[in-house]
Design an enzyme around this catalytic site. Structure first.
Site, short mmCIF file in Angstrom:
data_model
loop_
_atom_site.label_atom_id
_atom_site.label_comp_id
_atom_site.label_asym_id
_atom_site.label_seq_id
_atom_site.Cartn_x
_atom_site.Cartn_y
_atom_site.Cartn_z
N HIS A 1 0.86 -1.19 -0.12
CA HIS A 1 0.08 -0.01 -0.08
C HIS A 1 0.85 1.29 -0.03
CE1 HIS A 1 -3.36 2.49 -0.14
NE2 HIS A 1 -2.73 3.18 0.71
N TYR B 1 1.67 4.99 -2.54
CA TYR B 1 1.67 6.41 -2.14
C TYR B 1 3.25 7.05 -2.47
CZ TYR B 1 -2.75 6.39 -0.06
OH TYR B 1 -4.25 6.32 0.21
N HIS C 1 -9.26 0.12 -11.35
CA HIS C 1 -8.87 1.03 -10.36
C HIS C 1 -7.43 1.54 -10.47
CE1 HIS C 1 -8.17 2.65 -6.31
NE2 HIS C 1 -7.33 1.78 -5.99
N PHE C 2 -6.69 0.51 -10.44
CA PHE C 2 -5.15 1.20 -10.64
C PHE C 2 -4.73 1.39 -12.02
CE2 PHE C 2 -4.23 -3.71 -10.85
CZ PHE C 2 -3.77 -3.76 -12.16
N HIS C 3 -5.65 1.23 -13.21
CA HIS C 3 -5.19 1.96 -14.35
C HIS C 3 -5.71 3.39 -14.19
CE1 HIS C 3 -4.32 -2.14 -15.97
NE2 HIS C 3 -3.71 -1.24 -16.82
N ARG D 1 -9.78 -11.20 -12.52
CA ARG D 1 -8.43 -10.55 -12.76
C ARG D 1 -7.29 -11.56 -12.60
NH1 ARG D 1 -5.78 -7.30 -7.75
NH2 ARG D 1 -3.93 -7.05 -9.10
N ARG D 2 -6.52 -11.43 -13.29
CA ARG D 2 -5.29 -12.28 -13.19
C ARG D 2 -5.48 -13.71 -13.89
NH1 ARG D 2 -5.01 -11.21 -7.27
NH2 ARG D 2 -3.29 -9.65 -6.95
FE1 HAS Z 1 -5.65 1.58 -4.61
C1 HAS Z 1 -5.79 -1.75 -4.76
C2 HAS Z 1 -7.91 1.44 -1.92
C3 HAS Z 1 -5.60 5.02 -3.97
C4 HAS Z 1 -3.20 1.90 -6.53
N1 HAS Z 1 -4.88 0.30 -5.65
C5 HAS Z 1 -5.02 -1.01 -5.64
C6 HAS Z 1 -4.32 -1.59 -6.52
C7 HAS Z 1 -3.21 -0.73 -6.97
C8 HAS Z 1 -3.62 0.36 -6.42
C9 HAS Z 1 -1.95 -0.91 -7.76
O1 HAS Z 1 -9.16 -0.82 -0.11
C10 HAS Z 1 -4.14 -3.12 -6.90
C11 HAS Z 1 -2.98 -3.92 -6.10
C12 HAS Z 1 -3.17 -5.52 -6.47
O2 HAS Z 1 -2.46 -5.74 -7.42
O3 HAS Z 1 -3.91 -6.07 -5.76
N2 HAS Z 1 -6.65 3.03 -3.21
C13 HAS Z 1 -7.63 2.80 -2.05
C14 HAS Z 1 -7.91 3.94 -1.45
C15 HAS Z 1 -7.25 5.07 -2.16
C16 HAS Z 1 -6.35 4.40 -3.18
C17 HAS Z 1 -8.80 4.04 -0.26
N3 HAS Z 1 -4.52 3.13 -5.34
C18 HAS Z 1 -4.61 4.34 -4.68
C19 HAS Z 1 -3.49 5.12 -5.50
C20 HAS Z 1 -2.81 4.39 -6.35
C21 HAS Z 1 -3.49 3.36 -6.03
C22 HAS Z 1 -3.42 6.81 -5.30
C23 HAS Z 1 -1.77 4.30 -7.12
C24 HAS Z 1 -0.97 5.08 -7.44
N4 HAS Z 1 -6.77 0.03 -3.63
C25 HAS Z 1 -7.65 0.20 -2.49
C26 HAS Z 1 -7.94 -1.25 -2.05
C27 HAS Z 1 -7.56 -1.97 -2.90
C28 HAS Z 1 -6.73 -1.26 -3.82
C29 HAS Z 1 -8.96 -1.49 -0.88
C30 HAS Z 1 -7.61 -3.38 -2.61
C31 HAS Z 1 -8.84 -3.97 -3.57
C32 HAS Z 1 -8.49 -5.48 -3.68
O4 HAS Z 1 -9.72 -6.02 -3.17
O5 HAS Z 1 -7.74 -5.78 -4.22
C33 HAS Z 1 -7.42 6.43 -1.66
O6 HAS Z 1 -5.90 6.88 -1.48
C34 HAS Z 1 -7.95 7.55 -2.79
C35 HAS Z 1 -8.13 8.78 -2.25
C36 HAS Z 1 -8.17 9.86 -3.13
C37 HAS Z 1 -9.32 10.57 -3.33
C38 HAS Z 1 -9.54 11.48 -4.47
C39 HAS Z 1 -8.90 13.08 -4.24
C40 HAS Z 1 -9.06 13.78 -5.52
C41 HAS Z 1 -7.97 14.56 -5.87
C42 HAS Z 1 -8.20 15.27 -7.26
C43 HAS Z 1 -8.51 16.75 -7.12
C44 HAS Z 1 -8.66 17.71 -8.37
C45 HAS Z 1 -8.55 18.55 -8.63
C46 HAS Z 1 -9.07 19.14 -10.09
C47 HAS Z 1 -7.78 19.63 -8.07
C48 HAS Z 1 -10.23 10.76 -2.33
C49 HAS Z 1 -6.78 14.89 -5.16
C50 HAS Z 1 -10.30 19.82 -9.77
C51 HAS Z 1 -10.79 20.52 -10.99
C52 HAS Z 1 -12.05 20.63 -11.40
C53 HAS Z 1 -12.40 21.58 -12.62
C54 HAS Z 1 -13.21 19.81 -10.66
CU CU Z 2 -3.72 0.01 -0.68
#
Ligand code: HAS
Ligand code: CU
Length: 563
Positions: free
Chosen positions: A234, A238, A385-387, A450-451
């Site tokens: 995890h 980050y 999700h991860f793409h 998957r996989r």
């Molecule tokens: Fe994830 C699985 C939960 C973030 C990558 N994640 C994965 C895997 C990868 C990955 C590679 O809880 C697969 C691993 C594998 O092979 O098995 N992930 C989360 C959560 C977050 C999260 C809670 N993941 C990421 C990030 C990754 C990433 C970042 C890569 C860089 N993820 C999971 C969970 C799994 C998981 C489970 C396991 C699933 C399973 O069952 O296998 C959080 O960090 C997300 C928080 C983000 C936000 C978004 C904030 C928005 C922002 C944009 C602002 C926009 C602006 C523009 C300023 C709440 C900051 C606005 C302008 C306008 C005009 C509107």
């Molecule tokens: Cu994670």
């Protein structure tokens, strides 16, 4: 109107600070490896999309899981890590001053150790001896030397991290009482996170996998191994995200001609990432038996805490956009958005990454919710999700950085021509990902695994539903993959152009002026001993009892299983 923004046709004046030439070479070495890994990894992605779409069959000497491993390892591990270190070396040199010779040599040593590990791993995967996917889950075993290669990779990054960290702490010592530059502060938080996270993967590789794969022990505790892996896995995501956030906080405000909204908020967000990124690995193991609900619950709560600094980032960056646009004459509740430099790829590519992160992050919150994880776990949803996260938000930001970083380091101009190609490239990537990742999410919800190379669940009618929907079918995934390949080829051309072909000249490395509250940033943020202490306490709290349980009540263990 955009008087203070860096315009495409404007180049740095002589007084602008540049990355020292020797540091630029070190940084470019990393970026070269990154982009060569990127293009091979991307082409493997095309093959997979086409195989899954039933459009081609792989020749007998090439396995599906083999190309899936090449794809995951080269893109998720090699491209990201090399790009990140290239960016951190350059940024540290730009904001903290040139590296002293000794530390630069240490940086090169790190580069070579990592590269030897990468080459060893590549040879073994190509030879079909390590088709274990990028997560190398036991009991699937690779060639024993694959684990040695992974160890070298990690040790190399530690050596490189030591060089950047020492440079930062030297600066701090030489400038007692002064606040450290934001880039250096953020690089330090990111690298401490990386080093502490790697301890988990190092433990399972050195203490479990190597003895087991070399035949010194005949059984392995799989649950423990996976737990140590996700303790690392995890925070690994980050480690990819934080450098992208560094570009959003430090570089983007300058590109749009403004100032960061708040220095304190930015530093606080990075401290929160450092504290809460690690004790959350169980959210990847929610469906795994052998971990009690209580500890899964604790780590899920901590997962929801680590969402907060991303929400702070969303607020902060949007605030920066609005303040900047209004100071340049923007009006209305949203029409000020029109003022932002939409035609400048250095802004537009990361912006698309931010926009995509809104649904991508929402998907992450779904994953982290226990009941919903039962629906999506091990399905194509997770691949979708991860793409969106690493494959879009992070990668589009890294592309956006490349458009100014590479010409800055190679002494060339960022021209209107490359800007146009960059805009096309960004659109292609975004559209390709919309089709591919969108279809993956929906098919995952319906149950597509998957996989797994291919399955129809023996033509079961429900399972067939995810082959035949309008948008939910493997053909849509393949169409997305083809568009993405076009985008990847164009990006590779852009890389070649910026390194070797663009006209000689200068391009700015954008670093925002300190935010208006910078003088009031609390000094406690720089108290690294305190933060590392809390990191250790949180890890001990979240992991001691469940890991103790896993060891004391260990099941019989698993022998080596060769694919
Ligand atoms: Fe994830 C699985 C939960 C973030 C990558 N994640 C994965 C895997 C990868 C990955 C590679 O809880 C697969 C691993 C594998 O092979 O098995 N992930 C989360 C959560 C977050 C999260 C809670 N993941 C990421 C990030 C990754 C990433 C970042 C890569 C860089 N993820 C999971 C969970 C799994 C998981 C489970 C396991 C699933 C399973 O069952 O296998 C959080 O960090 C997300 C928080 C983000 C936000 C978004 C904030 C928005 C922002 C944009 C602002 C926009 C602006 C523009 C300023 C709440 C900051 C606005 C302008 C306008 C005009 C509107
Ligand atoms: Cu994670």
């Amino acid at each position: 109107m955009r008087n203070s923004a860096l315009r495409v046709d404007e180049f740095v004046s002589d007084t602008e600070v540049r990355v020292a030439p020797k540091d630029a070479s070190l940084s470019m070495a990393h970026i070269h490896v990154a982009f060569f890994a990127f293009i091979i990894g991307a082409l493997m992605g095309l093959l997979q999309g086409l195989v899954r779409g039933g459009m081609i069959e792989l020749p007998s000497w090439l396995g599906y899981y083999q190309i899936l491993t090449v794809h995951g390892v080269l893109l998720a591990l090699v491209f990201t890590t090399y790009f990140i270190f290239g960016f951190l070396f350059a940024g540290a040199s730009r904001t903290l001053g040139a590296f002293p010779n000794g530390l630069r040599k240490l940086g090169w040593a790190g580069f070579w150790v990592t590269t030897i590990g990468t080459l060893m791993a590549a040879v073994l995967i190509l030879a079909g001896e390590a088709s274990v996917l990028y997560t190398f889950y036991a009991p699937l075993a690779a060639h024993p030397f694959y684990y040695v290669a992974l160890t070298l990779f990690v040790v190399g990054t530690w050596i490189a991290s030591a060089a950047v960290l020492a440079h930062y702490f030297n600066w701090k010592k030489a400038n007692k009482g002064q606040k450290t530059p934001l880039f250096g502060f953020m690089a330090t938080a990111t690298l401490i996170l990386w080093i502490v996270a790697c301890l988990g993967v190092a433990a399972t590789v050195l203490l479990q996998m190597i003895p087991w794969a070399f035949g010194l022990t005949d059984k392995m505790n799989i649950l423990l191994s996976r737990t140590l892996f996700w303790y690392f896995g995890h925070p690994l995501v980050y480690f990819w995200l934080l450098p992208a956030y560094m570009a959003w906080y430090v570089c983007i405000p300058k590109i749009i001609g403004g100032k960061l909204f708040s220095d304190s908020l930015a530093r606080l967000a990075f401290i929160l990432f450092l504290l809460f990124s690690i004790p959350v690995g169980f959210h990847h193991q929610l469906m795994e038996s052998g971990v009690s609900e209580f500890w899964k619950f604790v780590q899920t709560v901590l997962t929801f805490v680590v969402i907060v600094p991303s929400l702070m980032t969303a607020f902060s960056i949007f605030g920066t956009f609005e303040q900047t646009a209004r100071s340049q004459g923007g009006r209305g509740s949203l029409s000020w958005l029109g003022i932002l430099p939409w035609k400048d790829v250095r802004f537009f590519a990361p912006f698309m990454g931010m926009l995509i992160f809104i649904p991508a992050g929402a998907g992450g919150i779904i994953n982290a919710s226990n009941q919903m994880n039962a629906v999506v776990h091990n399905t194509l949803w997770v691949v979708g999700h991860f793409h969106l996260t690493v494959g879009s938000t992070i990668v589009l930001t890294f592309f956006g950085i490349s458009y100014w970083l590479i010409p800055h380091l190679t002494g060339r101009k960022f021209t209107p021509y490359i800007n146009r190609l960059g805009m096309v490239q960004t659109w292609l990537w975004t559209i390709g990902m919309f089709f591919m990742s969108g279809a993956m999410h929906l098919m995952g919800l319906l149950g597509a695994p998957r996989r797994t190379a291919y399955t129809t669940y023996q033509d079961h009618p429900t399972a067939m539903a995810w082959f035949e929907g309008m948008f939910t079918n493997y053909i849509t995934v393949a169409i997305g993959a083809v568009i993405l390949t076009a985008a990847a080829l164009l990006m590779f051309y852009n890389f070649i152009y910026m390194v070797w072909l663009a006209p000689k000249g200068e391009t700015a490395f954008p670093v925002s002026e300190p935010a208006s509250d910078a003088s009031t940033t609390p000094a406690i943020f720089e108290n690294w001993k305190l933060w590392i202490g809390i990191v250790v306490l949180l890890i001990l709290f979240a992991y001691t009892i469940p890991v103790y349980d896993m060891i004391v009540n260990a099941p019989p263990g698993s022998p080596v299983f060769n694919y």
